[in-house]
Design a protein around this motif. Structure first.
Motif, short mmCIF file in Angstrom:
data_model
loop_
_atom_site.label_atom_id
_atom_site.label_comp_id
_atom_site.label_asym_id
_atom_site.label_seq_id
_atom_site.Cartn_x
_atom_site.Cartn_y
_atom_site.Cartn_z
N THR A 75 -53.15 -9.70 0.70
CA THR A 75 -53.66 -8.80 1.58
C THR A 75 -54.37 -9.26 2.88
OG1 THR A 75 -55.60 -8.65 0.39
CG2 THR A 75 -53.60 -7.31 -0.52
N ALA A 76 -54.80 -8.45 3.74
CA ALA A 76 -55.66 -8.83 4.79
C ALA A 76 -57.04 -9.35 4.08
CB ALA A 76 -55.87 -7.48 5.76
N THR A 77 -57.65 -8.64 3.15
CA THR A 77 -58.80 -9.06 2.55
C THR A 77 -58.80 -10.57 2.01
OG1 THR A 77 -59.25 -6.66 2.13
CG2 THR A 77 -60.44 -8.36 1.08
N VAL A 78 -57.62 -10.60 1.20
CA VAL A 78 -57.42 -11.97 0.63
C VAL A 78 -57.34 -13.14 1.79
CG1 VAL A 78 -56.00 -13.34 -0.61
CG2 VAL A 78 -56.24 -11.22 -1.40
N ARG A 79 -56.56 -12.91 2.77
CA ARG A 79 -56.42 -13.82 4.03
C ARG A 79 -57.77 -14.06 4.59
NH1 ARG A 79 -51.97 -10.58 5.14
NH2 ARG A 79 -52.96 -9.96 7.00
N ARG A 80 -58.71 -12.83 4.89
CA ARG A 80 -60.11 -12.85 5.49
C ARG A 80 -60.96 -13.77 4.69
NH1 ARG A 80 -60.64 -7.97 6.21
NH2 ARG A 80 -61.87 -7.51 4.29
N THR A 81 -60.89 -13.33 3.42
CA THR A 81 -61.69 -13.98 2.40
C THR A 81 -61.60 -15.71 2.25
OG1 THR A 81 -61.97 -12.23 1.07
CG2 THR A 81 -62.60 -14.15 -0.11
N THR A 82 -60.36 -16.08 2.16
CA THR A 82 -59.91 -17.31 2.24
C THR A 82 -60.33 -17.99 3.56
OG1 THR A 82 -58.00 -16.77 0.88
CG2 THR A 82 -57.99 -18.86 2.01
N LEU A 83 -60.17 -17.47 4.94
CA LEU A 83 -60.52 -18.07 6.01
C LEU A 83 -61.86 -18.22 5.98
CD1 LEU A 83 -59.66 -19.00 8.64
CD2 LEU A 83 -59.50 -16.65 9.54
N ALA A 84 -62.63 -17.14 5.52
CA ALA A 84 -64.24 -17.34 5.63
C ALA A 84 -64.61 -18.37 4.91
CB ALA A 84 -64.78 -15.99 5.20
N LEU A 85 -64.12 -18.59 3.70
CA LEU A 85 -64.48 -19.70 2.82
C LEU A 85 -64.34 -20.97 3.59
CD1 LEU A 85 -63.53 -18.14 -0.71
CD2 LEU A 85 -65.64 -18.53 0.04
N ALA A 86 -63.16 -21.22 4.02
CA ALA A 86 -62.86 -22.35 4.72
C ALA A 86 -63.87 -22.51 5.72
CB ALA A 86 -61.25 -22.35 4.88
N SER A 87 -63.89 -21.64 6.69
CA SER A 87 -64.54 -21.62 7.94
C SER A 87 -66.08 -22.18 7.53
CB SER A 87 -64.73 -20.52 8.74
OG SER A 87 -63.19 -20.10 9.12
N ALA A 88 -66.51 -21.60 6.32
CA ALA A 88 -67.94 -21.67 5.95
C ALA A 88 -68.15 -23.10 5.71
CB ALA A 88 -68.55 -20.81 5.00
N ALA A 89 -67.07 -24.09 5.36
CA ALA A 89 -67.35 -25.43 5.01
C ALA A 89 -67.84 -26.26 6.15
CB ALA A 89 -65.93 -25.81 4.59
N ALA A 90 -67.32 -25.89 7.27
CA ALA A 90 -67.74 -26.66 8.55
C ALA A 90 -69.50 -26.62 8.77
CB ALA A 90 -67.26 -26.33 9.61
N PRO A 91 -69.90 -25.52 8.78
CA PRO A 91 -71.25 -25.57 9.10
C PRO A 91 -72.16 -25.94 7.83
CG PRO A 91 -70.61 -23.15 9.02
CD PRO A 91 -69.48 -24.08 9.03
N THR A 92 -71.43 -25.84 6.50
CA THR A 92 -72.02 -26.25 5.15
C THR A 92 -72.13 -27.97 5.18
OG1 THR A 92 -71.31 -24.29 4.34
CG2 THR A 92 -72.14 -26.20 2.87
N GLY A 93 -71.20 -28.36 5.76
CA GLY A 93 -71.00 -29.88 6.00
C GLY A 93 -71.93 -30.43 6.91
N LEU A 94 -72.08 -29.64 8.19
CA LEU A 94 -73.24 -30.02 9.25
C LEU A 94 -74.49 -30.07 8.54
CD1 LEU A 94 -71.56 -28.28 12.40
CD2 LEU A 94 -71.43 -30.69 11.61
#
Length: 181
Positions: A75-94
């Protein structure tokens, strides 16, 4: 079993809350003093942040594999959630990297405390303290950015699905009849 839309939003808000919690535990610039208490705080928060980064990476990988194996389209929500979690990894790593640099500067300050007093030592202490403050500020900034991104993704709602068949477009207006009088 896939999470419902409200559960996925709750997941994103929960991870954002945990990122904000780590940021809140970091001392503010006027509270930063090179002492053992700061070392303990950094130790605790690096551990928390490393666990969160591991969670983000693991959850993103799990979701990616699950969608690749599933016959149903996510679903759009699943895709958005997965992308948000993956995208949050970059600033968390920084943020984690900035905390690592802060630990380095804290070590430099501890080393300078054992050196003979003098103007060069005083300048070096001032420089290292500013670097320590800057790195902790960078970490707080990256954590806030990741949390904000997760909250924005959680609060984005997909357009409502139309119930029933799509409305047919209105028929074109009938041409006006000419009277032949």
């Amino acid at each position: 079993m896939p999470l419902s839309d409200p559960d996925q939003r709750m997941l994103l808000h929960d991870v954002a809350d945990r990122l904000n919690s780590v940021a809140d535990q970091l001392p503010l610039p006027d509270q930063i003093h090179p002492d053992p208490a700061l070392s303990e705080i950094l130790d605790d928060e690096v551990r928390h942040l490393a666990r969160l980064l591991g969670f983000l990476a693991g959850e993103s990988a799990f979701r990616y594999r699950a969608t690749a194996r599933s016959p149903a389209r996510p679903t759009a929500t699943v895709r958005r959630t997965t992308l948000a979690l993956a995208s949050a990894a970059a600033p968390t790593g920084l943020a984690l990297s900035a905390l690592g640099a802060a630990i380095y500067h804290l070590g430099q300050l501890a080393d300078l405390a054992d050196q003979a007093p003098g103007p060069a030592r005083t300048r070096a202490i001032t420089t290292e303290h500013h670097q320590l403050v800057d790195r902790l500020g960078d970490s707080r900034l990256h954590l806030a950015r990741a949390a904000k991104h997760l909250r924005a993704a959680a609060d984005t709602r997909p357009p409502p699905a139309a119930s029933g068949p799509a409305a047919a477009p209105a028929p074109p207006a009938a041409p006006a009849r000419r009277s032949s009088r």
